[in-house]
Structures are given as structure tokens and as C-alpha cells.
Design an enzyme around this catalytic site. Structure first.
Site, PDB file in Angstrom:
ATOM      1  N   HIS A 240      34.567  45.600  43.812  1.00 39.88           N
ATOM      2  CA  HIS A 240      33.809  44.410  44.146  1.00 39.88           C
ATOM      3  C   HIS A 240      32.418  45.667  43.025  1.00 39.88           C
ATOM      4  O   HIS A 240      31.768  45.832  42.235  1.00 39.88           O
ATOM      5  CB  HIS A 240      33.201  45.182  45.653  1.00 39.88           C
ATOM      6  CG  HIS A 240      31.131  44.045  46.018  1.00 39.88           C
ATOM      7  ND1 HIS A 240      30.186  44.937  45.686  1.00 39.88           N
ATOM      8  CD2 HIS A 240      31.520  42.608  46.553  1.00 39.88           C
ATOM      9  CE1 HIS A 240      28.948  43.583  46.103  1.00 39.88           C
ATOM     10  NE2 HIS A 240      30.265  42.967  46.818  1.00 39.88           N
ATOM     11  N   GLU A 299      36.050  39.958  51.349  1.00 35.98           N
ATOM     12  CA  GLU A 299      37.106  39.035  51.657  1.00 35.98           C
ATOM     13  C   GLU A 299      38.653  39.119  51.929  1.00 35.98           C
ATOM     14  O   GLU A 299      39.452  38.389  52.589  1.00 35.98           O
ATOM     15  CB  GLU A 299      37.316  38.361  49.658  1.00 35.98           C
ATOM     16  CG  GLU A 299      36.026  38.026  49.366  1.00 35.98           C
ATOM     17  CD  GLU A 299      36.452  38.546  48.202  1.00 35.98           C
ATOM     18  OE1 GLU A 299      37.522  38.456  47.905  1.00 35.98           O
ATOM     19  OE2 GLU A 299      35.005  37.897  47.136  1.00 35.98           O
TER      20      GLU A 299
END
Length: 359
Positions: A240, A299
Site C-alpha cells: 500500500h 483488496e
């Protein structure tokens, strides 16, 4: 210059705080751990919009009924668009403004339109909203054509709460830029949705499932992931831009998925495959890139949770929008109330002044 605007402070907000070093997400003064799986989506929206939860729940229920009429405009051309582009086209039909009615319609619309478009693509008629239901329960009812199980509602509720706001991400920044021009909330949300559809922002959960499908069996995980990393491929669901430790949203969604699995809504073999892929990927990433913190992100478990709710992977970005729209509206209103017209500077790196053309 800061490429990508890393570390540039562009706004002050009371809505959310992302602590990438500690792996902590604060939403309107509350830790994500205290919200996800604990409270209704409307309760979190009320924190962001600073209003009474019961009043907001009733207002969004009424707004679902109003926006449902726009599904009558769906034709073959719109159904041939991607789900998120069709959602954007329908939301562009909503009146622009800065009032509460506009805000409520924008929050209601992604749930109503995503459910309706999903059914129309299946050759089924859209199911009218039931304003007596909570927003999450009604979204699933409109999608399934029947009342969902409590475990299904709880799982989607946890997801919508988890993604409702996340600092000044690309789509939220787009919303604030447009809001700063006083173009209206609908214009701001449409800009945000356009940013969300980009694969570097909101389009990654579906490819997580593609990766799991390609691996197929737990025994194949090591070989497949090693080959992918060797070819320089990005492993979807890991790493991320902000977090330097594990994404706290991944833990919230993993807990929600576990409850859904305990109720029998997740095939055991699918869960085993996912857990094996996650553990193997984390080990290989640490070995190959020891200087880069690449942990599980939101995700990975988003993909598994939405799949287990029988939502089509092509519509995952639309479901993301159904959660994040509350944050977009809140940020747009905060920008209108407290901010200025956003007008950053650029550094010119083109050619110096030359003689006029033709001279």
C-alpha cells in the site's frame, strides 16, 4: 516538487486520519476496530455528516426510493458499458446542489444502481427499494430479489464501514478539488467516481480473484507466486502507498469473512487457498524485497468477501463506491465549508521562449 504529492498537506479534515506507520485508521474520532462489525453503516455516515443516525437512516431510505426511478432510463447502450461506467452515467442524472437532499440521493444511488444494473445484466427486473430496511440490507435485497441472511448483511456492513473514508486518497482529493469550485456535490462525486475506476485505485479487488483462480490449488501457490515475482509482476492484494505495516482494513475484513465462513457462506477450499496464498506471498515478498514493507492490504479480503456474497467481480468497484460515497460527500461538504479554491502551482520544464512561428 513532490511527485505524486507525497507528504504534501492539501487540506485539514476532521473526518479521517490514516497512520501508515502504526497501521491505524481513525474515522471521525473513532478507531476502525470500534466501528467495523460493530455498528451500522448509517451510524458511521452520521459521524461523518454530523447528524442524527435515525434521521439519516430514514432520509437515505427515502432517497433510495427517489433514485430508483432513474433505472427506467437504462437501455442497451448503457448495459454494454462497464458496470462502473454505467453507474457513473446514471449518477450523472442526479440534480446537482449542496443541500441535504442532494447528499442523501448521492449516498443512496450507488447501492440502488449497482443492484439494479446487476439484475438487468442477468435479464431480471430491478427490485424496488424498501425504505424500512437498513441501507446495507436493502442493497442486498435489491440484488438478490430476496431478504439476505443476517450474516450476509453483517459482512457487507463491515465492508462498507471499512471503506467509507480513508484520508486524502485520489478519489477523495478529486472530490475536494471539484467541490472547491462550488460546482456542486454531484459534480464532486462524479469526479471521485471517475478517479475510483482507475486500476491503480479502486479496480484491484477483482484481479485478486483472478490470481486465486490462476493458482487454483494451495500446492501451486509457491511455484506460481515465485514465477510472478520473478517476472516482475505485482501481486494483487499486497502492499500500500501509505501503510508501512499491515493495512488495518485487511484485519477488519478478515474477521468479517471468518464470520461469514462460520455461517457456511465461504467454500472451505476457497478459504484454504486464500490463506495459503496470503502466507506464501508474504514470505516470498519479505525474501525478495526485504527493504520494502509489503503487507496484506484491503483488496485481498475485499475480493473474497464480495465473492462470498455472490456479487459479480465486475461490479466490485461499484460496491466500493457504495461505501466510499459517504466519505466523498462529507469531504466535499467540508471543503465547501472550510476550504478555498484549490489552485496548486506547476513547474514549467518545456522549451524557452522562441521566435514566433513563421518568422
Amino acid at each position: 516538487m513532490s511527485s505524486g504529492l507525497d507528504d504534501v498537506i492539501a487540506a485539514e479534515t476532521a473526518l479521517s486520519d490514516v497512520d501508515g506507520l502504526q497501521g491505524r485508521l481513525i474515522i471521525a474520532g473513532h478507531s476502525l476496530d470500534a466501528l467495523a462489525g460493530q455498528v451500522e453503516f448509517e451510524a458511521v455516515l452520521a459521524l461523518l455528516l454530523d447528524c442524527d443516525p435515525a434521521d439519516l437512516k430514514a432520509a437515505i431510505g427515502a432517497a433510495r426510493l427517489r433514485v430508483f426511478d432513474h433505472l427506467s432510463a437504462v437501455d442497451g447502450a448503457l448495459l454494454n458499458m462497464s458496470p462502473v461506467e454505467a453507474l457513473r452515467a446514471l449518477m450523472a442524472r442526479l440534480a446537482d446542489g449542496e443541500d441535504d437532499e442532494t447528499a442523501h440521493a448521492l449516498i443512496a444511488a450507488p447501492a440502488v444502481f449497482t443492484a439494479g444494473l446487476t439484475r438487468l445484466r442477468q435479464g431480471l427486473s430491478p427490485v424496488p427499494p424498501d425504505q424500512t430496511l437498513g441501507h446495507t440490507a436493502d442493497m442486498l435485497t435489491m440484488t438478490y430479489g430476496r431478504h439476505p441472511a443476517p450474516e450476509q448483511v453483517a459482512a457487507l456492513e463491515a465492508y462498507l464501514v471499512t471503506v467509507v473514508d480513508h484520508g486524502l486518497n485520489a478519489s477523495t482529493f478529486a472530490a475536494r478539488v471539484v467541490a472547491s469550485t462550488r460546482a456542486g456535490l454531484t459534480s464532486a462525486v462524479l469526479a471521485a467516481l471517475s478517479a475510483l475506476k482507475g486500476p491503480l485505485h479502486g479496480g484491484a479487488p477483482g484481479p485478486v480473484l483472478d490470481m486465486l483462480d490462476a493458482i487454483g490449488q494451495p500446492d501451486n501457490a509457491e511455484k506460481w507466486l515465485t514465477r510472478a515475482l520473478g517476472d516482475g509482476e505485482r501481486l494483487m492484494g499486497f502492499g500500500h502507498r501509505i501503510y508501512r505495516v499491515r493495512d488495518p482494513r485487511a484485519d477488519a475484513l478478515k474477521a468479517a469473512l471468518a464470520k461469514l465462513a462460520a455461517a457456511g457462506y465461504v467454500p472451505p477450499e476457497r478459504l484454504t487457498l486464500a490463506e495459503t496464498v496470503e502466507a506464501t506471498a508474504l514470505r516470498l515478498l519479505k525474501q525478495k524485497k526485504p527493504d520494502r514493507p509489503l503487507e496484506t492490504n484491503v483488496e485481498f479480503y475485499t475480493a473474497l468477501l464480495l465473492e462470498s456474497l455472490c456479487l459479480p467481480r465486475g461490479a466490485f468497484t461499484c460496491v466500493f463506491a457504495a461505501g466510499r460515497v459517504g466519505g466523498w460527500v462529507a469531504h466535499a461538504r467540508e471543503q465547501i465549508a472550510t476550504g478555498r479554491l484549490m489552485r496548486p502551482q506547476s513547474r514549467y520544464i518545456g522549451h524557452n521562449v522562441t521566435a514566433p512561428l513563421g518568422v
